[in-house]
Motif scaffolding. Structure first.
Motif, short mmCIF file in Angstrom:
data_model
loop_
_atom_site.label_atom_id
_atom_site.label_comp_id
_atom_site.label_asym_id
_atom_site.label_seq_id
_atom_site.Cartn_x
_atom_site.Cartn_y
_atom_site.Cartn_z
N LEU A 1 0.86 -1.18 0.00
CA LEU A 1 0.00 0.00 0.00
C LEU A 1 0.90 1.23 0.00
O LEU A 1 1.66 1.46 0.93
N TRP A 2 0.81 2.03 -1.06
CA TRP A 2 1.68 3.21 -1.20
C TRP A 2 1.07 4.45 -0.58
O TRP A 2 1.77 5.38 -0.20
N ARG A 3 -0.25 4.49 -0.47
CA ARG A 3 -0.91 5.62 0.17
C ARG A 3 -2.30 5.19 0.64
O ARG A 3 -2.94 4.33 0.01
N PRO A 4 -2.79 5.76 1.75
CA PRO A 4 -4.12 5.39 2.26
C PRO A 4 -5.20 5.63 1.21
O PRO A 4 -5.17 6.63 0.48
N MET B 1 0.10 -4.68 4.34
CA MET B 1 -1.01 -4.89 5.24
C MET B 1 -1.13 -6.37 5.62
O MET B 1 -0.37 -7.21 5.17
N GLY B 2 -2.13 -6.68 6.43
CA GLY B 2 -2.40 -8.05 6.85
C GLY B 2 -1.79 -8.36 8.19
O GLY B 2 -0.66 -7.95 8.49
N HIS B 3 -2.54 -9.10 9.04
CA HIS B 3 -2.00 -9.41 10.36
C HIS B 3 -2.50 -10.74 10.93
O HIS B 3 -2.21 -11.06 12.07
N GLU B 4 -3.24 -11.53 10.14
CA GLU B 4 -3.61 -12.87 10.63
C GLU B 4 -3.14 -13.89 9.60
O GLU B 4 -3.75 -14.06 8.56
N GLY B 5 -2.02 -14.54 9.92
CA GLY B 5 -1.42 -15.42 8.93
C GLY B 5 -0.73 -16.64 9.53
O GLY B 5 -0.50 -16.73 10.73
N THR B 6 -0.43 -17.57 8.64
CA THR B 6 0.31 -18.77 9.00
C THR B 6 1.40 -19.01 7.96
O THR B 6 1.29 -18.56 6.81
N GLY B 7 2.44 -19.72 8.35
CA GLY B 7 3.52 -20.00 7.42
C GLY B 7 4.50 -21.00 7.98
O GLY B 7 4.22 -21.70 8.96
N LYS C 1 -10.20 -0.79 7.55
CA LYS C 1 -10.34 0.53 8.18
C LYS C 1 -9.00 1.28 8.16
O LYS C 1 -8.95 2.48 7.87
N SER C 2 -7.94 0.58 8.49
CA SER C 2 -6.62 1.23 8.55
C SER C 2 -6.14 1.67 7.18
O SER C 2 -5.53 2.73 7.03
N MET C 3 -6.42 0.87 6.16
CA MET C 3 -5.98 1.21 4.80
C MET C 3 -6.56 2.52 4.32
O MET C 3 -5.98 3.19 3.46
N GLU C 4 -7.70 2.90 4.87
CA GLU C 4 -8.38 4.11 4.42
C GLU C 4 -8.13 5.30 5.34
O GLU C 4 -8.64 6.39 5.11
N SER C 5 -7.33 5.09 6.39
CA SER C 5 -7.07 6.15 7.36
C SER C 5 -5.80 6.92 7.03
O SER C 5 -4.75 6.34 6.78
N GLU C 6 -5.90 8.24 7.08
CA GLU C 6 -4.73 9.07 6.80
C GLU C 6 -3.66 8.92 7.88
O GLU C 6 -2.51 9.29 7.67
N LEU D 1 -2.27 6.34 8.62
CA LEU D 1 -1.31 5.35 8.13
C LEU D 1 -0.30 5.95 7.15
O LEU D 1 0.72 5.33 6.84
N ALA D 2 -0.56 7.16 6.70
CA ALA D 2 0.28 7.76 5.65
C ALA D 2 1.75 7.82 6.04
O ALA D 2 2.64 7.62 5.20
N GLN D 3 2.04 8.09 7.33
CA GLN D 3 3.43 8.21 7.75
C GLN D 3 4.20 6.90 7.68
O GLN D 3 5.43 6.89 7.73
N PHE D 4 3.46 5.78 7.53
CA PHE D 4 4.12 4.48 7.45
C PHE D 4 4.07 3.87 6.05
O PHE D 4 4.44 2.71 5.87
#
Length: 368
Positions: free
Chosen positions: A15-18, A67-73, A52-57, A59-62
Motif C-alpha cells: 500500500l503506497w498511500r491510504p 497490510m495483513g495481520h492474521e497469517g500462517t507460514g 479501516k486502517s488502509m483508508e485512514s490518513e 497510516l500515511a506516515q508508514f
C-alpha cells in the motif's frame, strides 16, 4: 539451495498511500537479526481492521506498508538467540505479541504486552524494517504484514503450531476467530443457560456466537442489518436473528421485551461507536455485561448516557479475546484440529495474493 543468511526477493501487496488499491510489487526481505524470525507465508485472512486502517490518513506516515495481520507460514530461518521456533516449523503470526517478561505478561488479568504499548507502530525491533521495495523501506502492518510471500518478525510475535495444522484454515485464528471466541469465553465469561445478543455478524461476530454456544448460552440473538448473514449465524449457533429496521421501536427496547429485561451478555462487534450505547442499553439492567469487540478509531468519542450506569450493568473492552497469545493461540489451533469448533463457515473465498484487492472488495460488499 538454502536461503538462510541471504536477501530473498519475492512478491508482496504494498500500500503506497491510504485509500489506494494495493500493488503487487517485488520486495527484498533481509535475513532476520537477533530475536527475529523470517517466515515463508502460506495463508492470510483479511480482517476488517485492515480495511479501516488502509483508508485512514493516520497510516500515511508508514507508507509504503504491507497490510495483513492474521497469517500462517513456515519458518525459513531464525536470528541469533531465537529458541522457541526453528527452520521448518509451522507457525501462526501473533498480531498481539507476548514477551513473557513485562508486568502485563506476568499478570493473568491482561494480555496487552508492553511491546504494543511502547511501540504502537508498524516497525520491527530497531524501529525499522527488514523489507525494502524500489529502494524504499517498507513497513509491516502491526509489525506483521502478512500480505507477503516472506516476512521478518520478532520471535515474540510468532508461535509454533501442530505439524498437522491446515495453514489455509487456521490462519484466521490469529485474529478474527480468537478475538470473537475469546470475547465470549474470556472477557464476558458467558455462563450456561444465559442469554446473549451479538451486534454485527462479520467473521468476528460469528466467532462470538461460536463462543457463546460453546459456553452453553441458552439464547443467542444475532443482530445485523444484512439479512444475508442470518443463515450463517444460525449455522454457527444463533437461536434468533433480527434486523433493527424491522421494528418501529429502538432495538434495545425490542431486546428488553424479548429477554425479559435485557440480555445477560451483549457484544458490540460492528466498530460503530453509536452501537456501543445501544448494546449497553440492551443488557439486563441489574447484571448485564456488555463487551466492546469491534475496532473503533482511537480518536472517536463514545457518547453514553450516565443513566445506563445507574444500574448493575458492566461495560468492558476486549483485545484479541483476552488470550495470552504465545501461550494460548497454539492451543486454539490444536482445539480446531480436535474439532472442538468448526472454522469452515468463516471461510468463504480462497484467493491468490494477486487478487488481494478483489478480496478486500468482497469484504466491503459484505460478500465474504
Amino acid at each position: 539451495m538454502s536461503t538462510a543468511g541471504k536477501v530473498i526477493r519475492c512478491k508482496a501487496a504494498v500500500l503506497w498511500r491510504p485509500g489506494a488499491p494495493m500493488n503487487i510489487e517485488e520486495i527484498e526481505v533481509a535475513p532476520p537479526k537477533a530475536k527475529e524470525v523470517r517466515v515463508k507465508m502460506v495463508a492470510s485472512g483479511i480482517c476488517g481492521t485492515d480495511i479501516k486502517s488502509m483508508e485512514s490518513e493516520e497510516l500515511a506516515q508508514f507508507c509504503p506498508i504491507i497490510m495483513g495481520h492474521e497469517g500462517t507460514g513456515i519458518v525459513e530461518s531464525v536470528g541469533e538467540g531465537v529458541s522457541t521456533v526453528k527452520a521448518g516449523d509451522k507457525v501462526i503470526i501473533l498480531c498481539l505479541p507476548q514477551c513473557g517478561e513485562c508486568n502485563t505478561c506476568l499478570n493473568s488479568k491482561n494480555n496487552i504486552c508492553k511491546e504494543v504499548r511502547l511501540s504502537g507502530t508498524h516497525q520491527t525491533s530497531e524501529g525499522n524494517s527488514r523489507i525494502t521495495c524500489k529502494g524504499k523501506i517498507v513497513y509491516q502492518y502491526i509489525a506483521t504484514g502478512t500480505f507477503s510471500e516472506y516476512i521478518v518478525i520478532k520471535e515474540i510475535s510468532v508461535a509454533k503450531i501442530d505439524e498437522g495444522a491446515l495453514l489455509e484454515k487456521v490462519c484466521i485464528i490469529g485474529c478474527g476467530f480468537a478475538t470473537g471466541f475469546g470475547a465470549a469465553i474470556n472477557s464476558a465469561k458467558v455462563t450456561p443457560g444465559s442469554t446473549c445478543a451479538v451486534f454485527g455478524l462479520g467473521g468476528v461476530g460469528l466467532s462470538v456466537i461460536i463462543g457463546c454456544k460453546a459456553a452453553g448460552a441458552a439464547r443467542i440473538i444475532a443482530v445485523d442489518i444484512n439479512k444475508d448473514k442470518f443463515a450463517k449465524a444460525k449455522t454457527v449457533g444463533a437461536t434468533e436473528c433480527i434486523d433493527p429496521r424491522d421494528f418501529e421501536k429502538p432495538i434495545q427496547k425490542v431486546l428488553f421485551d424479548m429477554l425479559n429485561g435485557g440480555a445477560d451478555f451483549c457484544f458490540e462487534v460492528t466498530g460503530n461507536p453509536e452501537t456501543v450505547a445501544t448494546a449497553l442499553a440492551s443488557c439486563h439492567k441489574d447484571h448485564g455485561v456488555c463487551v466492546i469487540v469491534g475496532s473503533i478509531a482511537s480518536w472517536v468519542q463514545i457518547n453514553i448516557s450516565s443513566q445506563l450506569f445507574f444500574s448493575g450493568r458492566i461495560l468492558k473492552g476486549s483485545v484479541l479475546g483476552g488470550w495470552k497469545t504465545k501461550d494460548e493461540i497454539p492451543k486454539l489451533v490444536s482445539d480446531c484440529m480436535m474439532k472442538k469448533f468448526n472454522l469452515d463457515p468463516l471461510i468463504t473465498h480462497t484467493l491468490t495474493l494477486d487478487k488481494v484487492n478483489e478480496a478486500i472488495q468482497l469484504m466491503k460488499n459484505g460478500q465474504w
